[in-house]
Design a protein around this motif. Sequence first.
Motif, PDB file in Angstrom:
ATOM      1  N   ASP A   1      41.304   1.501  10.403  1.00 14.78           N
ATOM      2  CA  ASP A   1      41.577   1.138   9.014  1.00 14.78           C
ATOM      3  C   ASP A   1      40.469   0.201   8.536  1.00 14.78           C
ATOM      4  O   ASP A   1      40.324  -0.908   9.039  1.00 14.78           O
ATOM      5  CB  ASP A   1      42.937   0.451   8.913  1.00 14.78           C
ATOM      6  N   THR A   2      39.691   0.652   7.558  1.00 11.92           N
ATOM      7  CA  THR A   2      38.546  -0.127   7.078  1.00 11.92           C
ATOM      8  C   THR A   2      38.867  -0.970   5.850  1.00 11.92           C
ATOM      9  O   THR A   2      37.966  -1.540   5.239  1.00 11.92           O
ATOM     10  CB  THR A   2      37.373   0.815   6.741  1.00 11.92           C
ATOM     11  N   SER A   3      40.135  -1.067   5.490  1.00 17.50           N
ATOM     12  CA  SER A   3      40.518  -1.738   4.242  1.00 17.50           C
ATOM     13  C   SER A   3      39.967  -3.154   4.142  1.00 17.50           C
ATOM     14  O   SER A   3      39.518  -3.584   3.079  1.00 17.50           O
ATOM     15  CB  SER A   3      42.042  -1.775   4.100  1.00 17.50           C
ATOM     16  N   GLU A   4      40.032  -3.905   5.234  1.00 17.01           N
ATOM     17  CA  GLU A   4      39.589  -5.297   5.218  1.00 17.01           C
ATOM     18  C   GLU A   4      38.248  -5.488   5.928  1.00 17.01           C
ATOM     19  O   GLU A   4      37.865  -6.611   6.237  1.00 17.01           O
ATOM     20  CB  GLU A   4      40.648  -6.183   5.883  1.00 17.01           C
ATOM     21  N   MET A   5      37.546  -4.398   6.172  1.00 15.78           N
ATOM     22  CA  MET A   5      36.289  -4.479   6.928  1.00 15.78           C
ATOM     23  C   MET A   5      35.073  -4.539   6.009  1.00 15.78           C
ATOM     24  O   MET A   5      35.028  -3.869   4.978  1.00 15.78           O
ATOM     25  CB  MET A   5      36.130  -3.262   7.848  1.00 15.78           C
ATOM     26  N   THR A   6      34.079  -5.316   6.445  1.00 15.35           N
ATOM     27  CA  THR A   6      32.762  -5.234   5.835  1.00 15.35           C
ATOM     28  C   THR A   6      31.979  -4.147   6.569  1.00 15.35           C
ATOM     29  O   THR A   6      32.440  -3.602   7.581  1.00 15.35           O
ATOM     30  CB  THR A   6      32.018  -6.574   5.982  1.00 15.35           C
ATOM     31  N   VAL A   7      30.785  -3.855   6.067  1.00 12.13           N
ATOM     32  CA  VAL A   7      29.912  -2.900   6.758  1.00 12.13           C
ATOM     33  C   VAL A   7      29.637  -3.399   8.172  1.00 12.13           C
ATOM     34  O   VAL A   7      29.644  -2.618   9.139  1.00 12.13           O
ATOM     35  CB  VAL A   7      28.605  -2.708   5.972  1.00 12.13           C
TER      36      VAL A   7
END
Length: 300
Positions: free
Chosen positions: A146-152
Amino acid sequence: MPHETDLASLTPRLVLVTGPSGAGRSTAIRALEDLGFEAIDNLPLSLLPRLLDGPPLRRPLALGLDTRNRDFSTAALLEALDRMGAIEGLSLELLYLDCRADVLSRRYSETRRRHPLAPAETPEDGIAREFDLLSAVRERADVLVDTSEMTVHDLRAEMDRLFAPVTGQGLAVSLHSFSYKRGLPRGLDMVFDVRFLRNPYWAPDLRALTGLDSAVQEHVAGDPRFAGFLAKVTDLTLMLLPAYLEEGKSHLAIGFGCTGGQHRSVTLAERLGRALAEEGWQVSIRHREQERRKAAGGVS
């Protein structure tokens, strides 16, 4: 001592990367390519059989699959997964990059891009359409991120943690510094709280510097508890690494946290990294808060 790995004996590895548009597929593909994968993005499903019927894979392969492909359909992708899963001697993994609808909507709003499944409608229409189209594929995922709260940077670090190849000594160590204000980084195996050490923030001439600067490192190391703590952490890590290696673990992530993620945690990550590298271990270091400052155009 670390073991050597015969790369020629490794099972061919194929990672299929998919998920809703805007969830980070291109970033993940580039990260896998940096890890030594041969990467092909937006491959039409109809070309998959021809690709796999060719010469044996000599490198791990990452394929990006997108709903924008002209022959994409849920049924065709699931059928391809079944067909490839039956190939003897092939390690197949489906990586699904997920993301909340509200985050995807914000990303489209910030970039002013049209959604590929709703070019004449709102991005929200396309996002809902794509979620429905990919729901069955998501259920088949071997790895879901889940990349919702991820930066690059977060996503690239997660790809490294999940897919870094086992080469050389067979176990890679990543060291992370972070601020407790922003929570723990994802995927840490061990965490050390170093807020008990002398804080350079209260020294006016050191406040704007980081643990990458020698003056800050000397200040932190001047705490009478520093040397003993670092020695014990180093001894513990060196004791555990061979044990994790014997258990088949390919990556170990160790975190150091302090109040701002700028001075003490950075110093400890750097010092431990140096000690492990001197013992022959493959070490990478990531300073999360420094990355965020750089991305925001602040002082590094």
